[in-house]
Design an enzyme around this catalytic site. Sequence first.
Site, mmCIF file in Angstrom:
data_model
loop_
_atom_site.group_PDB
_atom_site.id
_atom_site.type_symbol
_atom_site.label_atom_id
_atom_site.label_comp_id
_atom_site.label_asym_id
_atom_site.label_seq_id
_atom_site.Cartn_x
_atom_site.Cartn_y
_atom_site.Cartn_z
ATOM 1 N N LEU A 153 -73.878 -38.431 -20.683
ATOM 2 C CA LEU A 153 -73.419 -39.256 -19.557
ATOM 3 C C LEU A 153 -74.224 -40.544 -19.469
ATOM 4 C CD1 LEU A 153 -75.650 -39.222 -17.037
ATOM 5 C CD2 LEU A 153 -74.706 -36.969 -16.671
ATOM 6 N N LYS A 204 -77.923 -35.732 -30.567
ATOM 7 C CA LYS A 204 -78.280 -36.505 -29.364
ATOM 8 C C LYS A 204 -79.235 -37.654 -29.722
ATOM 9 C CE LYS A 204 -78.926 -37.867 -25.259
ATOM 10 N NZ LYS A 204 -77.914 -38.593 -24.534
ATOM 11 N N PHE A 249 -71.244 -51.745 -26.942
ATOM 12 C CA PHE A 249 -72.671 -51.950 -27.212
ATOM 13 C C PHE A 249 -72.932 -53.175 -28.095
ATOM 14 C CE2 PHE A 249 -75.677 -48.732 -25.569
ATOM 15 C CZ PHE A 249 -74.792 -48.124 -24.696
ATOM 16 N N GLY A 257 -82.761 -50.491 -22.110
ATOM 17 C CA GLY A 257 -83.799 -49.899 -21.265
ATOM 18 C C GLY A 257 -83.290 -48.604 -20.694
ATOM 19 N N CYS A 260 -83.433 -43.276 -21.216
ATOM 20 C CA CYS A 260 -83.047 -42.558 -22.440
ATOM 21 C C CYS A 260 -83.275 -43.334 -23.742
ATOM 22 C CB CYS A 260 -81.592 -42.126 -22.349
ATOM 23 S SG CYS A 260 -81.368 -40.853 -21.095
ATOM 24 N N ARG A 333 -86.439 -46.894 -14.600
ATOM 25 C CA ARG A 333 -87.302 -46.395 -15.684
ATOM 26 C C ARG A 333 -87.089 -47.246 -16.949
ATOM 27 N NH1 ARG A 333 -85.988 -39.980 -15.371
ATOM 28 N NH2 ARG A 333 -83.944 -40.783 -14.812
HETATM 29 P P1 NAD Z 1 -84.771 -36.753 -13.867
HETATM 30 O O1 NAD Z 1 -86.182 -37.145 -14.018
HETATM 31 O O2 NAD Z 1 -83.871 -37.615 -13.045
HETATM 32 O O3 NAD Z 1 -84.693 -35.265 -13.288
HETATM 33 C C1 NAD Z 1 -85.421 -34.208 -13.761
HETATM 34 C C2 NAD Z 1 -85.648 -33.225 -12.629
HETATM 35 O O4 NAD Z 1 -86.267 -32.047 -13.148
HETATM 36 C C3 NAD Z 1 -86.562 -33.750 -11.516
HETATM 37 O O5 NAD Z 1 -85.903 -33.663 -10.259
HETATM 38 C C4 NAD Z 1 -87.781 -32.828 -11.569
HETATM 39 O O6 NAD Z 1 -88.378 -32.592 -10.308
HETATM 40 C C5 NAD Z 1 -87.156 -31.567 -12.147
HETATM 41 N N1 NAD Z 1 -88.131 -30.645 -12.734
HETATM 42 C C6 NAD Z 1 -89.215 -30.928 -13.500
HETATM 43 N N2 NAD Z 1 -89.846 -29.802 -13.849
HETATM 44 C C7 NAD Z 1 -89.153 -28.777 -13.314
HETATM 45 C C8 NAD Z 1 -89.289 -27.370 -13.347
HETATM 46 N N3 NAD Z 1 -90.286 -26.791 -14.016
HETATM 47 N N4 NAD Z 1 -88.391 -26.619 -12.688
HETATM 48 C C9 NAD Z 1 -87.380 -27.204 -12.011
HETATM 49 N N5 NAD Z 1 -87.185 -28.525 -11.961
HETATM 50 C C10 NAD Z 1 -88.065 -29.305 -12.595
HETATM 51 O O7 NAD Z 1 -84.201 -36.602 -15.334
HETATM 52 P P2 NAD Z 1 -82.716 -36.921 -15.857
HETATM 53 O O8 NAD Z 1 -82.539 -38.396 -15.987
HETATM 54 O O9 NAD Z 1 -81.732 -36.137 -15.096
HETATM 55 O O10 NAD Z 1 -82.816 -36.356 -17.349
HETATM 56 C C11 NAD Z 1 -82.925 -34.973 -17.609
HETATM 57 C C12 NAD Z 1 -82.794 -34.752 -19.101
HETATM 58 O O11 NAD Z 1 -81.498 -35.183 -19.534
HETATM 59 C C13 NAD Z 1 -83.797 -35.534 -19.942
HETATM 60 O O12 NAD Z 1 -84.119 -34.767 -21.080
HETATM 61 C C14 NAD Z 1 -83.015 -36.759 -20.370
HETATM 62 O O13 NAD Z 1 -83.484 -37.307 -21.565
HETATM 63 C C15 NAD Z 1 -81.630 -36.185 -20.546
HETATM 64 N N6 NAD Z 1 -80.542 -37.149 -20.350
HETATM 65 C C16 NAD Z 1 -80.595 -38.031 -19.324
HETATM 66 C C17 NAD Z 1 -79.522 -38.920 -19.142
HETATM 67 C C18 NAD Z 1 -79.578 -39.954 -18.051
HETATM 68 O O14 NAD Z 1 -78.761 -40.888 -18.100
HETATM 69 N N7 NAD Z 1 -80.463 -39.860 -17.073
HETATM 70 C C19 NAD Z 1 -78.422 -38.888 -20.011
HETATM 71 C C20 NAD Z 1 -78.390 -37.939 -21.021
HETATM 72 C C21 NAD Z 1 -79.465 -37.068 -21.193
#
Ligand code: NAD
Length: 432
Positions: A153, A204, A249, A257, A260, A333
């Site tokens: 996403l 990924k 892209f 930035g 990810c 971020r």
């Molecule tokens: P985020 O930082 O927004 O959220 C992560 C959440 O996990 C936080 O609320 C944190 O408090 C919680 N957390 C941490 N440790 C924990 C634990 N032990 N138990 C329960 N909760 C815990 O992160 P995000 O942006 O949602 O990304 C999550 C993952 O998905 C990452 O690996 C990221 O690379 C991947 N990802 C993100 C996106 C994006 O656009 N943000 C897209 C694709 C993939």
Amino acid sequence: MQVCVIGCGYVGLTTGAVLADLGHNVSCVDIDRSKISTLRRGDVPIYEPGLSRLIAENTASRRLSFSTEIRESIVGSSIVMIAVGTPPLPQGGVDLSALEAVVEDLGAAIKKPSLIITKSTVPPGTNDWVAESLSQRGLDEDHFDVVSNPEFLREGSALADTMNPDRIVVGARTPSAVEIVRDLYRGIDAPYIVTNLAGAEMIKYAANAFLATKISFINEIAKICDACGVSVEDVASGIGADHRIGPHFLRAGLGYGGSCLPKDIRALTHFAEGHHQEPHLLKAAETVNNLQIDVYLNKLLKEVLKNKGTLEFSNLQITVWGLAFKPLTDDTRSSPALRLVKRLVDTGCQVRTFDPVARATIEGADSCSKQYRSLQGSQALVVATEWNDFVEANWSKVLSKMDGRIVLDTRNCLDPAQVQRAGLEYLAVGRP
Ligand code: NAD
């Protein structure tokens, strides 16, 4: 199905809300108590279009709930989705401590057959390690299976991307695990790419590394275009029409930035080096990206020199519109806009910032809450994020508020003619 989503960030909340909307009973859990309190009050801690409404509808129908009781939620679920953060380590590796904590919880709480689905982006081999760790903690292999189901996403369009993905990638050890994932996502129409655990993990990283490389590629072309008076947008249209290249892209600008692309290309570089492979292209893509701030600062400096006869940024006041790494999100971020503001502060300028949604405290910069008031007394305006409020700005009003006339468009998102008609001086890279 009874689903537990661990981690209530951009990915976890979106996934939880969409799965609840598909009819599953979803418990979203997080260690962050204030986040869970906010969600329980009916507020959403992040800005993502449409998400508040979807969460409200599904909490009202009791299919979606929020808790800090992670182990309790795991016990009651047949599907556990891991969506915790996997941030970068200073040396370029991936911080898997949140995932390790989740494995600890899983080891202690799984009592009935469960499928563990990892959505977090993790290096190849991590999900094999998850399975091994659970076995070592005494969990019967018949009681659990592990699947890698990376998330693609984009913040800003997260709901649409989740409901209509280009593909669903499933890395699995057994055909039955793939079938459960298909059941879980029933109602979402997308082609499935099925591979093993490490294959999905690598897909990924390769996808994000390719997207980052594509942006750095067009930024390199933009610099060359700028030097010889060619429009990079014409070039992007011309090459993007070739189906082997594709039109997406290919927007030249301040660089990639967000949470990810920068971390994932760095993680893949680190992973490659750990496997004694020299990732020349990945390193070049990152170098180009890191230099984009200089490309735009030099452009601005040259113009200031022309106008004021000084090579100094000091005594200059500059307004930067945009802090989020892209529009329609509050995520700052690894935002290039933040890096740009910091660099301007370091060079001695007075910097004022405005973003319609994102909030960030940057030492030495003044954050303003009103878009046009942020321009008061500034000699230059830098547009660093492509928010619609900026694209559709009232340029006469901009001129009336500013002390100077320079508008630097680091996203090639403004209409140069409109800006110039108002009496402002338009600057960009690759837009002659
Ligand atoms: P985020 O930082 O927004 O959220 C992560 C959440 O996990 C936080 O609320 C944190 O408090 C919680 N957390 C941490 N440790 C924990 C634990 N032990 N138990 C329960 N909760 C815990 O992160 P995000 O942006 O949602 O990304 C999550 C993952 O998905 C990452 O690996 C990221 O690379 C991947 N990802 C993100 C996106 C994006 O656009 N943000 C897209 C694709 C993939």
